[in-house]
Design an enzyme around this catalytic site. Structure first.
Site, PDB file in Angstrom:
ATOM      1  N   ARG A 153       0.841  -1.200   0.000  1.00  0.00           N
ATOM      2  CA  ARG A 153       0.000   0.000   0.000  1.00  0.00           C
ATOM      3  C   ARG A 153       0.879   1.253   0.000  1.00  0.00           C
ATOM      4  NH1 ARG A 153      -3.737  -3.335   3.022  1.00  0.00           N
ATOM      5  NH2 ARG A 153      -2.776  -3.015   5.042  1.00  0.00           N
ATOM      6  N   PHE A 185     -11.099  -5.324  -6.348  1.00  0.00           N
ATOM      7  CA  PHE A 185     -11.075  -6.207  -5.174  1.00  0.00           C
ATOM      8  C   PHE A 185     -10.609  -5.391  -3.963  1.00  0.00           C
ATOM      9  CE2 PHE A 185      -9.885  -8.537  -9.028  1.00  0.00           C
ATOM     10  CZ  PHE A 185     -10.926  -9.443  -9.133  1.00  0.00           C
ATOM     11  N   ASP A 208     -15.727  -4.004  -5.351  1.00  0.00           N
ATOM     12  CA  ASP A 208     -15.740  -5.271  -4.618  1.00  0.00           C
ATOM     13  C   ASP A 208     -17.131  -5.870  -4.737  1.00  0.00           C
ATOM     14  OD1 ASP A 208     -13.638  -6.401  -2.243  1.00  0.00           O
ATOM     15  OD2 ASP A 208     -15.686  -7.199  -2.167  1.00  0.00           O
ATOM     16  N   ASP A 248      -5.990  -6.991  -6.729  1.00  0.00           N
ATOM     17  CA  ASP A 248      -5.675  -7.793  -5.540  1.00  0.00           C
ATOM     18  C   ASP A 248      -6.798  -8.786  -5.269  1.00  0.00           C
ATOM     19  OD1 ASP A 248      -4.434  -8.740  -3.284  1.00  0.00           O
ATOM     20  OD2 ASP A 248      -5.113  -7.106  -1.985  1.00  0.00           O
ATOM     21  N   CYS A 301      -2.339 -14.017  -4.053  1.00  0.00           N
ATOM     22  CA  CYS A 301      -2.115 -14.543  -2.701  1.00  0.00           C
ATOM     23  C   CYS A 301      -2.340 -16.057  -2.689  1.00  0.00           C
ATOM     24  CB  CYS A 301      -2.999 -13.830  -1.687  1.00  0.00           C
ATOM     25  SG  CYS A 301      -4.746 -13.953  -2.043  1.00  0.00           S
TER      26      CYS A 301
HETATM   27  N1  SAH Z   1      -6.837  -5.197  -1.401  1.00  0.00           N
HETATM   28  C1  SAH Z   1      -7.573  -5.475  -0.189  1.00  0.00           C
HETATM   29  C2  SAH Z   1      -7.774  -6.962   0.038  1.00  0.00           C
HETATM   30  C3  SAH Z   1      -8.532  -7.679  -1.068  1.00  0.00           C
HETATM   31  S1  SAH Z   1      -9.177  -9.226  -0.567  1.00  0.00           S
HETATM   32  C4  SAH Z   1      -6.866  -4.813   0.995  1.00  0.00           C
HETATM   33  O1  SAH Z   1      -5.700  -4.402   0.869  1.00  0.00           O
HETATM   34  O2  SAH Z   1      -7.478  -4.683   2.054  1.00  0.00           O
HETATM   35  C5  SAH Z   1     -10.123  -9.716  -1.939  1.00  0.00           C
HETATM   36  C6  SAH Z   1     -11.486  -9.035  -2.073  1.00  0.00           C
HETATM   37  O3  SAH Z   1     -12.067  -9.467  -3.296  1.00  0.00           O
HETATM   38  C7  SAH Z   1     -12.505  -9.352  -0.992  1.00  0.00           C
HETATM   39  O4  SAH Z   1     -12.931  -8.164  -0.390  1.00  0.00           O
HETATM   40  C8  SAH Z   1     -13.681 -10.015  -1.737  1.00  0.00           C
HETATM   41  O5  SAH Z   1     -14.956  -9.587  -1.257  1.00  0.00           O
HETATM   42  C9  SAH Z   1     -13.477  -9.524  -3.121  1.00  0.00           C
HETATM   43  N2  SAH Z   1     -14.002 -10.349  -4.218  1.00  0.00           N
HETATM   44  C10 SAH Z   1     -14.005 -11.699  -4.309  1.00  0.00           C
HETATM   45  N3  SAH Z   1     -14.459 -12.078  -5.527  1.00  0.00           N
HETATM   46  C11 SAH Z   1     -14.749 -10.940  -6.208  1.00  0.00           C
HETATM   47  C12 SAH Z   1     -15.245 -10.668  -7.513  1.00  0.00           C
HETATM   48  N4  SAH Z   1     -15.526 -11.659  -8.384  1.00  0.00           N
HETATM   49  N5  SAH Z   1     -15.391  -9.384  -7.879  1.00  0.00           N
HETATM   50  C13 SAH Z   1     -15.119  -8.368  -7.033  1.00  0.00           C
HETATM   51  N6  SAH Z   1     -14.642  -8.574  -5.790  1.00  0.00           N
HETATM   52  C14 SAH Z   1     -14.474  -9.837  -5.376  1.00  0.00           C
END
Ligand code: SAH
Length: 395
Positions: free
Chosen positions: A214, A230, A252, A299, A339
């Site tokens: 970040r 995401f 998201d 992400d 991840c």
């Molecule tokens: N970048 C964030 C963490 C991301 S975790 C941080 O730094 O805090 C991954 C996220 O993807 C989750 O919040 C989940 O709800 C979301 N997610 C999962 N599948 C998804 C999809 N098909 N489209 C959009 N978001 C999705």
């Protein structure tokens, strides 16, 4: 046979040789030639070679493919205070780091020689997340030992639902020490405020592993139009806004994550003018019809939870990256992450190579990205290196 403990695990001779040399903490069931004594889920077992010589001591699991996780190496019994020693050792590492946040990972399982235990500090609250029965059994002692290192905090135990099924764990989610009813915990990361939902949130509530990324990405966001795909609770978005982004779109699927992201946004003041939008959509679909951006953060959740799922995961990453590259303005930046433990950095670079080829644009890698340093991994246990990313410049 030498009697060491109520449960002795005897390894096949080749496996004993490998384990002795590598000190990899995972003993798979196929490595075991015999078990002597009382087989019990979560019991502490002596891991021995064919001659009965003890290599170390681990937590035995009846339900997992990993039959035993070694937490102590050596012929003798682990000392009574081995766990307290591990916790103190983990804290010593964190004290040596310059973490500009009151939220950090205190114990990173195998990476801190403590298989089955994650402990995250969120300001005045510590969240313990045991992932094996052997650690769950110790949880009260661990809470006490942590409080003697970090006094005055509340300790919360978070149940890992998937692990609880595999490991037949029993402990419910809730406070062990202090806390009360409130499970929204305030933290401050690099001057930004967040409320972390330790009860319902993903992981233990916050993606602490992305802290350093970040910072790196946020510092490059000045004047840019940012897509944070995401987004979860908006940590990349807030960091980009703090870095001077002109526009940040956060996408998201989770309504709750987006509500929390907006709450986190409103906890902080950002310089005008800027625009922050919170969009509930599927990441793939959004990207397909997205407009132009100057910085795109990808992400996604883990696409592969096992080696068998890796090919599908690689296709998913490639599709995201290939479309994202096309959505970038000239001189745009792509920060793409995986991840998935089953996808290594070499494979992830190949994904970017193929995505660049599909998009027809020249792509240069500026740096490789990894989990923050409070997520150490043991060189004997490279599975611990799960988070990887690439920061790229798109012509
Ligand atoms: N970048 C964030 C963490 C991301 S975790 C941080 O730094 O805090 C991954 C996220 O993807 C989750 O919040 C989940 O709800 C979301 N997610 C999962 N599948 C998804 C999809 N098909 N489209 C959009 N978001 C999705």
């Amino acid at each position: 046979m030498v009697q060491h403990s109520p449960l002795n695990i005897i390894l096949h001779s080749e496996q004993a040789r490998i384990v002795r040399r590598s000190r990899h903490p995972w003993i798979f069931r196929s490595a075991i030639s015999a078990c002597e004594g009382a087989i019990e889920n979560g019991a502490q077992a002596a891991v021995c070679d064919g001659e009965g010589k003890r290599l170390g001591t681990g937590f035995y699991s009846t339900g997992s493919k990993i039959a035993c996780r070694v937490f102590f190496w050596g012929e003798g019994e682990p000392p009574a205070d081995w766990a307290a020693g591990r916790l103190a050792g983990a804290l010593a590492v964190r004290s040596a780091l310059a973490i500009d946040s009151d939220a950090y990972r205190l114990v990173n399982a195998e990476g801190d020689f403590f298989p089955g235990l994650v402990a995250d500090v969120y300001g005045g609250t510590i969240v313990l997340k045991p992932s094996i029965r052997g650690v769950e059994r110790l949880v009260n002692d661990l809470a006490g030992a942590i409080i003697s290192l970090l006094p005055g905090r509340a300790v919360y135990v978070k149940r890992d639902e998937k692990a609880s099924r595999v490991e037949s764990m029993e402990l419910p989610t809730g406070y062990l020490i202090g806390g009360g009813d409130d499970t929204a915990v305030p933290i401050m990361e690099r001057g930004l405020r967040y409320l972390v939902d330790i009860r319902e949130g993903q992981k233990t509530g916050f993606y602490l592993d992305q802290r350093e990324n970040r910072r790196i990405v946020g510092d490059l966001a000045g004047g840019r139009r940012v897509l944070n795909l995401f987004s979860y609770t908006g940590a990349f978005a807030l960091t980009a806004l703090r870095g001077g982004a002109r526009l940040v779109d956060s996408v998201d699927l989770s309504r709750k994550a987006l509500e929390e992201a907006q709450r986190n946004y409103s906890l902080n003041g950002f310089p005008e003018p800027h625009e922050a939008r919170w969009i509930r959509a599927d990441g793939f679909e959004f990207l397909d019809q997205a407009s132009e951006y100057d910085l795109i953060i990808l992400d996604p959740p883990p696409f592969a939870r096992s080696k068998g799922e890796a090919p599908g995961a690689l296709r998913g990453y490639r599709r995201l990256q290939s479309v994202a590259i096309r959505r970038l303005a000239h001189g745009g930046l792509l920060a793409a992450f995986s991840c998935s433990g089953a996808v290594d950095m070499a494979a992830f670079k190949q994904v970017l190579f193929e995505a660049a080829g599909e998009s027809g644009r020249p792509v240069r890698v500026l740096r490789e990205l990894h989990a923050a340093e409070d997520h150490p991994w043991s060189i004997a246990h490279r599975e611990g290196e799960y988070l990887k990313g690439l920061l790229a410049y798109v012509e």
